[in-house]
Design a protein around this motif. Structure first.
Motif, mmCIF file in Angstrom:
data_model
loop_
_atom_site.group_PDB
_atom_site.id
_atom_site.type_symbol
_atom_site.label_atom_id
_atom_site.label_comp_id
_atom_site.label_asym_id
_atom_site.label_seq_id
_atom_site.Cartn_x
_atom_site.Cartn_y
_atom_site.Cartn_z
ATOM 1 N N ILE A 151 0.846 -1.209 0.000
ATOM 2 C CA ILE A 151 0.000 0.000 0.000
ATOM 3 C C ILE A 151 0.879 1.256 0.000
ATOM 4 O O ILE A 151 0.659 2.196 -0.776
ATOM 5 C CB ILE A 151 -0.956 0.006 1.223
ATOM 6 C CG1 ILE A 151 -1.975 -1.127 1.102
ATOM 7 C CG2 ILE A 151 -1.642 1.351 1.383
ATOM 8 C CD1 ILE A 151 -2.858 -1.314 2.320
ATOM 9 N N ILE A 152 1.897 1.242 0.837
ATOM 10 C CA ILE A 152 2.773 2.420 0.948
ATOM 11 C C ILE A 152 3.517 2.636 -0.374
ATOM 12 O O ILE A 152 3.613 3.767 -0.876
ATOM 13 C CB ILE A 152 3.727 2.252 2.147
ATOM 14 C CG1 ILE A 152 2.907 2.410 3.433
ATOM 15 C CG2 ILE A 152 4.875 3.254 2.108
ATOM 16 C CD1 ILE A 152 3.491 1.738 4.626
ATOM 17 N N GLY A 153 3.992 1.553 -0.982
ATOM 18 C CA GLY A 153 4.672 1.660 -2.274
ATOM 19 C C GLY A 153 3.747 2.235 -3.329
ATOM 20 O O GLY A 153 4.130 3.101 -4.129
ATOM 21 N N HIS A 185 5.908 7.883 8.656
ATOM 22 C CA HIS A 185 7.332 8.087 8.341
ATOM 23 C C HIS A 185 7.752 7.376 7.049
ATOM 24 O O HIS A 185 8.808 7.670 6.501
ATOM 25 C CB HIS A 185 8.204 7.626 9.509
ATOM 26 C CG HIS A 185 8.189 6.141 9.722
ATOM 27 N ND1 HIS A 185 7.129 5.484 10.296
ATOM 28 C CD2 HIS A 185 9.086 5.193 9.416
ATOM 29 C CE1 HIS A 185 7.378 4.193 10.337
ATOM 30 N NE2 HIS A 185 8.566 3.985 9.809
ATOM 31 N N GLU A 186 6.903 6.436 6.563
ATOM 32 C CA GLU A 186 7.242 5.723 5.320
ATOM 33 C C GLU A 186 6.602 6.379 4.097
ATOM 34 O O GLU A 186 6.881 5.991 2.968
ATOM 35 C CB GLU A 186 6.757 4.274 5.405
ATOM 36 C CG GLU A 186 7.394 3.495 6.552
ATOM 37 C CD GLU A 186 6.583 2.243 6.872
ATOM 38 O OE1 GLU A 186 6.931 1.168 6.364
ATOM 39 O OE2 GLU A 186 5.582 2.370 7.605
ATOM 40 N N LEU A 187 5.732 7.344 4.336
ATOM 41 C CA LEU A 187 4.959 7.936 3.236
ATOM 42 C C LEU A 187 5.618 9.208 2.706
ATOM 43 O O LEU A 187 6.142 10.007 3.486
ATOM 44 C CB LEU A 187 3.543 8.258 3.725
ATOM 45 C CG LEU A 187 2.644 7.040 3.921
ATOM 46 C CD1 LEU A 187 1.434 7.393 4.788
ATOM 47 C CD2 LEU A 187 2.166 6.497 2.568
ATOM 48 N N GLU A 188 5.538 9.389 1.395
ATOM 49 C CA GLU A 188 6.158 10.567 0.768
ATOM 50 C C GLU A 188 5.142 11.657 0.439
ATOM 51 O O GLU A 188 5.496 12.650 -0.182
ATOM 52 C CB GLU A 188 6.921 10.123 -0.492
ATOM 53 C CG GLU A 188 8.155 9.317 -0.117
ATOM 54 C CD GLU A 188 8.709 8.476 -1.262
ATOM 55 O OE1 GLU A 188 8.294 8.692 -2.424
ATOM 56 O OE2 GLU A 188 9.542 7.602 -0.973
ATOM 57 N N ALA A 223 1.434 11.601 -4.916
ATOM 58 C CA ALA A 223 0.289 12.391 -4.445
ATOM 59 C C ALA A 223 0.770 13.453 -3.460
ATOM 60 O O ALA A 223 1.777 13.268 -2.768
ATOM 61 C CB ALA A 223 -0.718 11.473 -3.765
ATOM 62 N N ASP A 224 0.023 14.566 -3.395
ATOM 63 C CA ASP A 224 0.293 15.588 -2.378
ATOM 64 C C ASP A 224 -0.339 15.182 -1.049
ATOM 65 O O ASP A 224 0.254 15.318 0.005
ATOM 66 C CB ASP A 224 -0.322 16.941 -2.789
ATOM 67 C CG ASP A 224 0.244 17.473 -4.085
ATOM 68 O OD1 ASP A 224 1.478 17.514 -4.217
ATOM 69 O OD2 ASP A 224 -0.561 17.835 -4.976
ATOM 70 N N LEU A 225 -1.581 14.723 -1.142
ATOM 71 C CA LEU A 225 -2.344 14.405 0.070
ATOM 72 C C LEU A 225 -2.935 13.002 -0.011
ATOM 73 O O LEU A 225 -3.360 12.555 -1.086
ATOM 74 C CB LEU A 225 -3.502 15.393 0.262
ATOM 75 C CG LEU A 225 -3.173 16.853 0.561
ATOM 76 C CD1 LEU A 225 -4.469 17.649 0.721
ATOM 77 C CD2 LEU A 225 -2.326 16.988 1.824
ATOM 78 N N LEU A 226 -2.988 12.356 1.138
ATOM 79 C CA LEU A 226 -3.640 11.054 1.269
ATOM 80 C C LEU A 226 -4.944 11.259 2.047
ATOM 81 O O LEU A 226 -4.920 11.817 3.154
ATOM 82 C CB LEU A 226 -2.712 10.104 2.039
ATOM 83 C CG LEU A 226 -3.272 8.750 2.446
ATOM 84 C CD1 LEU A 226 -3.620 7.920 1.209
ATOM 85 C CD2 LEU A 226 -2.258 7.993 3.314
ATOM 86 N N ILE A 227 -6.053 10.839 1.447
ATOM 87 C CA ILE A 227 -7.350 10.904 2.141
ATOM 88 C C ILE A 227 -7.612 9.506 2.681
ATOM 89 O O ILE A 227 -7.744 8.551 1.906
ATOM 90 C CB ILE A 227 -8.487 11.302 1.167
ATOM 91 C CG1 ILE A 227 -8.143 12.556 0.345
ATOM 92 C CG2 ILE A 227 -9.811 11.450 1.898
ATOM 93 C CD1 ILE A 227 -8.039 13.828 1.098
ATOM 94 N N LEU A 228 -7.706 9.396 4.004
ATOM 95 C CA LEU A 228 -7.855 8.085 4.649
ATOM 96 C C LEU A 228 -9.276 7.912 5.151
ATOM 97 O O LEU A 228 -9.713 8.640 6.057
ATOM 98 C CB LEU A 228 -6.936 8.026 5.869
ATOM 99 C CG LEU A 228 -5.493 7.600 5.681
ATOM 100 C CD1 LEU A 228 -4.686 8.041 6.889
ATOM 101 C CD2 LEU A 228 -5.405 6.102 5.539
ATOM 102 N N TRP A 236 -3.211 3.568 11.912
ATOM 103 C CA TRP A 236 -2.446 3.224 10.709
ATOM 104 C C TRP A 236 -1.519 4.364 10.320
ATOM 105 O O TRP A 236 -0.333 4.155 10.061
ATOM 106 C CB TRP A 236 -3.398 2.875 9.556
ATOM 107 C CG TRP A 236 -2.667 2.251 8.402
ATOM 108 C CD1 TRP A 236 -2.362 0.933 8.250
ATOM 109 C CD2 TRP A 236 -2.133 2.928 7.256
ATOM 110 N NE1 TRP A 236 -1.663 0.745 7.078
ATOM 111 C CE2 TRP A 236 -1.506 1.951 6.451
ATOM 112 C CE3 TRP A 236 -2.114 4.259 6.840
ATOM 113 C CZ2 TRP A 236 -0.864 2.258 5.237
ATOM 114 C CZ3 TRP A 236 -1.477 4.567 5.639
ATOM 115 C CH2 TRP A 236 -0.872 3.573 4.856
ATOM 116 N N ILE A 237 -2.035 5.572 10.309
ATOM 117 C CA ILE A 237 -1.185 6.688 9.850
ATOM 118 C C ILE A 237 -0.098 6.974 10.887
ATOM 119 O O ILE A 237 1.045 7.303 10.513
ATOM 120 C CB ILE A 237 -2.015 7.959 9.515
ATOM 121 C CG1 ILE A 237 -1.175 8.943 8.691
ATOM 122 C CG2 ILE A 237 -2.554 8.653 10.741
ATOM 123 C CD1 ILE A 237 -0.773 8.469 7.337
ATOM 124 N N ALA A 238 -0.409 6.826 12.171
ATOM 125 C CA ALA A 238 0.630 7.060 13.189
ATOM 126 C C ALA A 238 1.780 6.067 12.994
ATOM 127 O O ALA A 238 2.942 6.399 13.161
ATOM 128 C CB ALA A 238 0.035 6.926 14.589
#
Ligand code: UDP
Length: 269
Positions: free
Chosen positions: A166-168, A196-199, A175-180, A190-192
């Protein structure tokens, strides 16, 4: 008492109000949107994220150390329930207004054209729903590009290989923003764990917002929202899932407000 804390942004930290053991940002909707675009304009600082406390989050996190930690690491904590705003006024630490996730996302999209566009990834909701949301977003907000969608399978959060995939996938879209939209507390935990792995520059934990954007679930009519009755609409839409939760929250939340009020009157109690 208003406290401030440092969020990883190049501008001054957003003011925070300590309430119910969490620190909630005292921002208007417009200011919150601007903050999020500041993140987008300053990529490479890491993925900052937004959580949106409602009564249920406030009640659950009293007993949930993981959710408290996820909240403590959030860069923006925005009130998503009128009782939270009302309680802030009652205890003399007023939050300026309600900033619900399901209104924040459209407000961010409204501002996209003025900010040279926005690339978003939609993670969550049932299979097909995020794709439907992507189509509608494209029609309504030409400045917003949905660069990826994914509906993770049940239990994905415990599967390290699936999380890596998923992170890959998200990072590959730039993307600029991730909508969860994974529901609480799953999306916050999950986001916490993975920020640190997300760009992406930012992530927003916004529950059923992808369903609303897709037309899969309906928002309460305007008059109900004006009368602060959106909860009643949601309860009527999903009584089996929400009745027990709302009953518990209706019992516990007033006790939390009472405790907060007593503490303010007598800091020793
Ligand atoms: N959801 C998901 N994966 C999960 C659990 C939930 O994609 O493992 C989605 C679900 O399909 C729905 C949203 O999360 O779109 C639930 O949002 P809501 O705000 O209603 O959840 P709550 O936080 O109220 O439980």
């Amino acid at each position: 008492m208003t406290t401030t804390s440092i969020a990883p942004t190049r501008t001054s930290p957003a003011p925070r109000v300590a309430l119910f053991g969490i620190e909630i940002n005292a921002l208007t909707m417009r200011q919150a949107v601007e903050r999020i675009y500041e993140w987008v304009r300053t990529p490479g600082v890491g993925c900052r994220y937004v959580v949106t406390p409602n009564i249920d989050h406030v009640v659950v996190l009293q007993q949930h150390a993981g959710l408290r930690a996820a909240y403590a690491s959030a860069s923006l904590v925005l009130p998503d329930g009128f009782p939270v705003v009302w309680a802030s006024r009652l205890v003399g630490r007023p939050l300026p207004e309600l900033v619900p996730g399901s209104d924040l996302v459209p407000a961010i999209f409204d501002a996209a054209a003025a900010h040279a566009g926005l690339r978003v990834f939609l993670l969550g909701a049932a299979p097909g729903v995020a794709d439907e949301a992507a189509e509608r977003i494209g029609q309504r907000w030409p400045g917003v590009q949905v660069v990826g969608t994914y509906s993770p399978p049940l239990g994905f959060e415990h599967d390290a290989a699936e999380n890596m995939r998923i992170i890959g996938r998200i990072n590959a879209t730039e993307a600029d923003l991730l909508i969860l939209g994974l529901g609480a507390p799953k999306q916050e935990l999950w986001i916490a764990q993975h920020a640190h792995e997300l760009e992406v520059s930012g992530a927003l934990c916004v529950g059923a917002t992808i369903d609303f954007l897709a037309g899969e679930k309906s928002r309460a009519p305007a008059w109900m929202r004006r009368c602060r009755l959106e909860w009643l609409h949601r309860l009527a839409s999903e009584p089996r899932r929400l009745a027990g939760r709302y009953a518990r929250d209706a019992w516990v939340f007033p006790q939390l407000v009472w405790r907060q009020w007593r503490q303010q009157e007598d800091p020793n109690c």
